[in-house]
Write a protein that holds these residues in place. Sequence first.
Motif, PDB file in Angstrom:
ATOM      1  N   ALA A 190       0.678  -1.189   0.097  1.00  0.00           N
ATOM      2  CA  ALA A 190       0.117   0.114  -0.041  1.00  0.00           C
ATOM      3  C   ALA A 190       0.726   1.327  -0.074  1.00  0.00           C
ATOM      4  O   ALA A 190       0.821   2.176  -0.666  1.00  0.00           O
ATOM      5  CB  ALA A 190      -0.837   0.109   1.309  1.00  0.00           C
ATOM      6  N   ASN A 191       1.892   1.167   0.822  1.00  0.00           N
ATOM      7  CA  ASN A 191       2.815   2.313   0.883  1.00  0.00           C
ATOM      8  C   ASN A 191       3.435   2.499  -0.301  1.00  0.00           C
ATOM      9  O   ASN A 191       3.550   3.511  -0.965  1.00  0.00           O
ATOM     10  CB  ASN A 191       3.803   2.011   2.106  1.00  0.00           C
ATOM     11  N   PHE A 192       3.916   1.329  -1.185  1.00  0.00           N
ATOM     12  CA  PHE A 192       4.546   1.620  -2.170  1.00  0.00           C
ATOM     13  C   PHE A 192       3.812   2.105  -3.412  1.00  0.00           C
ATOM     14  O   PHE A 192       4.211   3.022  -4.285  1.00  0.00           O
ATOM     15  CB  PHE A 192       5.069   0.241  -2.720  1.00  0.00           C
ATOM     16  N   LEU A 193       2.388   1.529  -3.481  1.00  0.00           N
ATOM     17  CA  LEU A 193       1.585   2.169  -4.362  1.00  0.00           C
ATOM     18  C   LEU A 193       1.245   3.625  -4.186  1.00  0.00           C
ATOM     19  O   LEU A 193       1.335   4.054  -5.324  1.00  0.00           O
ATOM     20  CB  LEU A 193       0.301   1.348  -4.106  1.00  0.00           C
ATOM     21  N   VAL A 194       0.859   3.831  -2.980  1.00  0.00           N
ATOM     22  CA  VAL A 194       0.713   5.523  -2.877  1.00  0.00           C
ATOM     23  C   VAL A 194       1.892   6.361  -3.132  1.00  0.00           C
ATOM     24  O   VAL A 194       1.767   7.356  -3.847  1.00  0.00           O
ATOM     25  CB  VAL A 194       0.163   5.534  -1.343  1.00  0.00           C
ATOM     26  N   LEU A 248       7.206  14.070   0.061  1.00  0.00           N
ATOM     27  CA  LEU A 248       5.923  14.666   0.041  1.00  0.00           C
ATOM     28  C   LEU A 248       4.961  13.414  -0.092  1.00  0.00           C
ATOM     29  O   LEU A 248       3.996  13.284   0.440  1.00  0.00           O
ATOM     30  CB  LEU A 248       5.561  15.615  -1.034  1.00  0.00           C
ATOM     31  N   ALA A 249       5.321  12.577  -1.343  1.00  0.00           N
ATOM     32  CA  ALA A 249       4.342  11.470  -1.604  1.00  0.00           C
ATOM     33  C   ALA A 249       4.354  10.429  -0.144  1.00  0.00           C
ATOM     34  O   ALA A 249       2.968   9.808   0.094  1.00  0.00           O
ATOM     35  CB  ALA A 249       4.889  10.834  -2.689  1.00  0.00           C
ATOM     36  N   SER A 250       5.118  10.419   0.711  1.00  0.00           N
ATOM     37  CA  SER A 250       5.217   9.273   1.601  1.00  0.00           C
ATOM     38  C   SER A 250       4.274   9.708   2.628  1.00  0.00           C
ATOM     39  O   SER A 250       3.971   8.998   3.529  1.00  0.00           O
ATOM     40  CB  SER A 250       6.476   9.251   2.386  1.00  0.00           C
ATOM     41  N   LEU A 251       3.763  11.140   2.915  1.00  0.00           N
ATOM     42  CA  LEU A 251       3.006  11.524   3.743  1.00  0.00           C
ATOM     43  C   LEU A 251       1.674  10.912   3.719  1.00  0.00           C
ATOM     44  O   LEU A 251       0.775  10.448   4.810  1.00  0.00           O
ATOM     45  CB  LEU A 251       2.916  13.090   3.785  1.00  0.00           C
ATOM     46  N   ALA A 252       1.320  10.749   2.669  1.00  0.00           N
ATOM     47  CA  ALA A 252      -0.154  10.239   2.285  1.00  0.00           C
ATOM     48  C   ALA A 252      -0.305   8.735   2.576  1.00  0.00           C
ATOM     49  O   ALA A 252      -1.563   8.270   2.964  1.00  0.00           O
ATOM     50  CB  ALA A 252      -0.664  10.388   0.872  1.00  0.00           C
ATOM     51  N   ALA A 253       1.037   7.922   2.781  1.00  0.00           N
ATOM     52  CA  ALA A 253       0.812   6.525   2.752  1.00  0.00           C
ATOM     53  C   ALA A 253       0.820   6.295   4.445  1.00  0.00           C
ATOM     54  O   ALA A 253       0.706   5.137   4.745  1.00  0.00           O
ATOM     55  CB  ALA A 253       2.074   5.901   2.049  1.00  0.00           C
ATOM     56  N   ILE A 254       1.089   7.208   5.352  1.00  0.00           N
ATOM     57  CA  ILE A 254       1.612   6.854   6.708  1.00  0.00           C
ATOM     58  C   ILE A 254       0.205   6.060   7.397  1.00  0.00           C
ATOM     59  O   ILE A 254       0.436   4.868   7.999  1.00  0.00           O
ATOM     60  CB  ILE A 254       1.857   8.094   7.403  1.00  0.00           C
ATOM     61  N   PRO A 255      -0.895   6.512   7.339  1.00  0.00           N
ATOM     62  CA  PRO A 255      -2.131   5.864   8.121  1.00  0.00           C
ATOM     63  C   PRO A 255      -2.233   4.608   7.430  1.00  0.00           C
ATOM     64  O   PRO A 255      -2.525   3.785   8.245  1.00  0.00           O
ATOM     65  CB  PRO A 255      -3.277   6.875   7.863  1.00  0.00           C
ATOM     66  N   VAL A 256      -2.397   4.506   6.099  1.00  0.00           N
ATOM     67  CA  VAL A 256      -2.557   3.219   5.442  1.00  0.00           C
ATOM     68  C   VAL A 256      -1.443   2.121   6.126  1.00  0.00           C
ATOM     69  O   VAL A 256      -1.731   0.788   6.327  1.00  0.00           O
ATOM     70  CB  VAL A 256      -2.734   3.228   3.972  1.00  0.00           C
ATOM     71  N   THR A 257      -0.394   2.434   5.990  1.00  0.00           N
ATOM     72  CA  THR A 257       0.888   1.615   6.477  1.00  0.00           C
ATOM     73  C   THR A 257       0.710   1.220   7.864  1.00  0.00           C
ATOM     74  O   THR A 257       0.918   0.009   8.121  1.00  0.00           O
ATOM     75  CB  THR A 257       2.267   2.421   6.127  1.00  0.00           C
TER      76      THR A 257
END
Length: 135
Positions: free
Chosen positions: A78-82, A104-113
């Motif tokens: 999920a992190n990789f995809l986001v 910047l892109a990694s911020l959106a992946a934190i909750p999912v991860t």
Amino acid sequence: MRRQTRRQIIVFAVIGVVNTATYYVPYLLLLTRFPYLVAHILATLLSMTGSFFLNAKFTYRTRPTWRKFLIFPLTNAANFLVTTVGVYALVDLLHVGSRFAPLLASLAAIPVTFVVSRWIMLPTAGTTPTRAESA
């Protein structure tokens, strides 16, 4: 929210900062030799391994096993995809520099991860309280 879950979120966030550095430094080094997406993929694989062991020991206080290690990439899928979609969109569509786009892109992946990693590392976390959580 239970105290144990709050502690896990805080430790997860701290490890996330460490993991971001574990990703970002190799990314910058690899960026000198490879296109940005190749550098991103290789740095992600490296940081994923470190993330597994740090989260097993400190966030979830669970024994790392081969089974967990082998399914842990689901956490990063999920992190990789986001982040990959985010890096592409930021660099190619919004013309953000390739050196900063992954941050910047990694911020959106934190909750999912966090949700996926907790599910993998503590498969019963969502069903019944553990002894530590019920105490």
